[in-house]
Design a protein around this motif. Structure first.
Motif, PDB file in Angstrom:
ATOM      1  N   ALA A  72       4.073  -3.599  -4.251  1.00 11.71           N
ATOM      2  CA  ALA A  72       5.380  -3.486  -4.907  1.00 11.71           C
ATOM      3  C   ALA A  72       5.454  -4.401  -6.120  1.00 11.71           C
ATOM      4  O   ALA A  72       5.937  -4.010  -7.201  1.00 11.71           O
ATOM      5  N   VAL A  73       4.935  -5.630  -5.974  1.00 10.39           N
ATOM      6  CA  VAL A  73       4.925  -6.578  -7.094  1.00 10.39           C
ATOM      7  C   VAL A  73       3.983  -6.084  -8.188  1.00 10.39           C
ATOM      8  O   VAL A  73       4.307  -6.139  -9.384  1.00 10.39           O
ATOM      9  N   ALA A  74       2.821  -5.576  -7.788  1.00 14.44           N
ATOM     10  CA  ALA A  74       1.858  -5.051  -8.763  1.00 14.44           C
ATOM     11  C   ALA A  74       2.463  -3.907  -9.568  1.00 14.44           C
ATOM     12  O   ALA A  74       2.279  -3.817 -10.786  1.00 14.44           O
ATOM     13  N   LYS A  75       3.183  -3.036  -8.866  1.00 15.71           N
ATOM     14  CA  LYS A  75       3.831  -1.906  -9.538  1.00 15.71           C
ATOM     15  C   LYS A  75       4.839  -2.405 -10.569  1.00 15.71           C
ATOM     16  O   LYS A  75       4.903  -1.895 -11.692  1.00 15.71           O
ATOM     17  N   ALA A  76       5.615  -3.410 -10.201  1.00 16.01           N
ATOM     18  CA  ALA A  76       6.619  -3.957 -11.111  1.00 16.01           C
ATOM     19  C   ALA A  76       5.982  -4.632 -12.312  1.00 16.01           C
ATOM     20  O   ALA A  76       6.563  -4.663 -13.407  1.00 16.01           O
ATOM     21  N   LYS A  77       4.760  -5.174 -12.125  1.00 13.54           N
ATOM     22  CA  LYS A  77       4.059  -5.847 -13.223  1.00 13.54           C
ATOM     23  C   LYS A  77       3.125  -4.900 -13.975  1.00 13.54           C
ATOM     24  O   LYS A  77       2.362  -5.328 -14.840  1.00 13.54           O
ATOM     25  N   LYS A  78       3.172  -3.614 -13.630  1.00 12.92           N
ATOM     26  CA  LYS A  78       2.416  -2.568 -14.339  1.00 12.92           C
ATOM     27  C   LYS A  78       0.906  -2.637 -14.117  1.00 12.92           C
ATOM     28  O   LYS A  78       0.131  -2.186 -14.966  1.00 12.92           O
ATOM     29  N   LEU A  79       0.476  -3.192 -12.984  1.00 15.60           N
ATOM     30  CA  LEU A  79      -0.934  -3.142 -12.638  1.00 15.60           C
ATOM     31  C   LEU A  79      -1.257  -1.765 -12.066  1.00 15.60           C
ATOM     32  O   LEU A  79      -0.402  -1.105 -11.479  1.00 15.60           O
ATOM     33  N   LYS A  80      -2.490  -1.334 -12.221  1.00 15.92           N
ATOM     34  CA  LYS A  80      -2.979  -0.156 -11.511  1.00 15.92           C
ATOM     35  C   LYS A  80      -3.270  -0.563 -10.064  1.00 15.92           C
ATOM     36  O   LYS A  80      -3.669  -1.700  -9.796  1.00 15.92           O
ATOM     37  N   ILE A  81      -3.102   0.377  -9.142  1.00 10.38           N
ATOM     38  CA  ILE A  81      -3.297   0.087  -7.721  1.00 10.38           C
ATOM     39  C   ILE A  81      -4.272   1.093  -7.116  1.00 10.38           C
ATOM     40  O   ILE A  81      -4.111   2.307  -7.270  1.00 10.38           O
ATOM     41  N   ILE A  82      -5.269   0.554  -6.422  1.00  9.54           N
ATOM     42  CA  ILE A  82      -6.200   1.373  -5.644  1.00  9.54           C
ATOM     43  C   ILE A  82      -6.016   1.015  -4.184  1.00  9.54           C
ATOM     44  O   ILE A  82      -5.971  -0.166  -3.831  1.00  9.54           O
ATOM     45  N   ALA A  83      -5.889   2.008  -3.332  1.00  9.27           N
ATOM     46  CA  ALA A  83      -5.771   1.788  -1.888  1.00  9.27           C
ATOM     47  C   ALA A  83      -7.058   2.237  -1.211  1.00  9.27           C
ATOM     48  O   ALA A  83      -7.620   3.286  -1.556  1.00  9.27           O
ATOM     49  N   LEU A  84      -7.503   1.449  -0.246  1.00 14.70           N
ATOM     50  CA  LEU A  84      -8.654   1.803   0.586  1.00 14.70           C
ATOM     51  C   LEU A  84      -8.173   1.762   2.030  1.00 14.70           C
ATOM     52  O   LEU A  84      -7.862   0.685   2.553  1.00 14.70           O
ATOM     53  N   THR A  85      -8.077   2.920   2.657  1.00 20.57           N
ATOM     54  CA  THR A  85      -7.417   3.048   3.959  1.00 20.57           C
ATOM     55  C   THR A  85      -8.221   3.940   4.902  1.00 20.57           C
ATOM     56  O   THR A  85      -9.290   4.429   4.557  1.00 20.57           O
ATOM     57  N   GLY A  86      -7.613   4.186   6.081  1.00 14.46           N
ATOM     58  CA  GLY A  86      -8.123   5.193   6.990  1.00 14.46           C
ATOM     59  C   GLY A  86      -7.444   6.527   6.719  1.00 14.46           C
ATOM     60  O   GLY A  86      -6.741   6.701   5.716  1.00 14.46           O
ATOM     61  N   ALA A  87      -7.652   7.468   7.623  1.00 14.39           N
ATOM     62  CA  ALA A  87      -7.121   8.826   7.445  1.00 14.39           C
ATOM     63  C   ALA A  87      -5.610   8.801   7.223  1.00 14.39           C
ATOM     64  O   ALA A  87      -4.875   8.081   7.890  1.00 14.39           O
ATOM     65  N   GLY A  88      -5.157   9.572   6.256  1.00 11.54           N
ATOM     66  CA  GLY A  88      -3.722   9.690   5.990  1.00 11.54           C
ATOM     67  C   GLY A  88      -3.205   8.757   4.927  1.00 11.54           C
ATOM     68  O   GLY A  88      -2.301   9.096   4.170  1.00 11.54           O
ATOM     69  N   GLY A  89      -3.743   7.539   4.867  1.00 12.61           N
ATOM     70  CA  GLY A  89      -3.359   6.603   3.816  1.00 12.61           C
ATOM     71  C   GLY A  89      -2.164   5.730   4.125  1.00 12.61           C
ATOM     72  O   GLY A  89      -1.945   4.718   3.459  1.00 12.61           O
TER      73      GLY A  89
END
Length: 208
Positions: free
Chosen positions: A150-167
């Motif tokens: 949420a903070v990254a989004k507000a600061k305009k960073l790109k976000i990559i998620a690494l998760t299991g099935a579904g995300g």
């Protein structure tokens, strides 16, 4: 055979993740080209993965990295004795910070504020628009990783998620979500390692 083809050959379960892996590589590549850095957040085994990724990026991983000529020249001017020692040992790095690795800061946040704010606090302090946040969560629902996003989004960073099935919830924050097709934590983690190794290898090939 390129790295992604080799990955699928060795780990057929990751076939459907190839496009997302390549997209994540492109985001990080663009960040590094623009002078950015990679911030990495994860808990437990994923914290170990965050440290592992930083280690692969900050020094030689799979191929030799050569110091740029301009730096070699400047280093020699500083101290000839130091130059002789450092030249064969120092390795170019791609800037990456594992947010789990700052014990004093993180425990201060836990003690003084709230344990779920630790990564968000660091993203606020370290993050700039050229940077990328890599959030690792097997469930995709780790609160402290979500807060950091949420903070990254507000600061305009790109976000990559690494998760299991579904995300999980993490998927909705991510510019790219690599959700490996497993639901049990240890099986997810077993697939996360080859994913980030390939991304690190692709980055190393591109920049060195």
């Amino acid at each position: 055979m390129d790295h992604l083809q080799q990955l699928v050959q060795r780990y057929p379960l990751l076939k459907d993740s190839v496009n997302d892996i390549n997209a994540a590589f492109e985001i990080i590549k663009e960040s590094y080209t623009g002078g950015g850095k990679l911030l990495i957040a994860g808990n437990g085994g994923s914290a170990s993965d965050a440290e592992h990724i930083a280690g692969e990026l900050m020094k030689t991983f799979a191929k030799k990295r050569v110091l740029p000529d301009f730096f070699v020249s400047e280093l020699k001017k500083v101290d000839c004795e130091m130059y002789e020692y450092l030249l064969p040992r120092l390795q170019p790095g791609l800037p990456a910070i594992a947010l789990s690795g700052h014990a004093s800061l993180n425990t201060a946040c836990i003690n003084d504020i709230d344990g779920n704010i630790t990564f968000a606090q660091q993203v606020y302090g370290y993050g700039k628009e050229a940077d990328v946040l890599l959030g690792i969560s097997t469930s995709g629902n780790s609160k402290n990783v979500l807060h950091a996003c949420a903070v990254a989004k507000a600061k305009k960073l790109k976000i990559i998620a690494l998760t299991g099935a579904g995300g999980g919830k993490l998927k909705q924050y991510a510019d790219v979500c690599i959700s490996v097709p497993e639901t049990q934590t240890y099986k997810i983690q077993e697939l996360h390692l080859p994913v980030y190794h390939i991304i690190c290898m692709m980055l190393e090939d591109y920049f060195f």
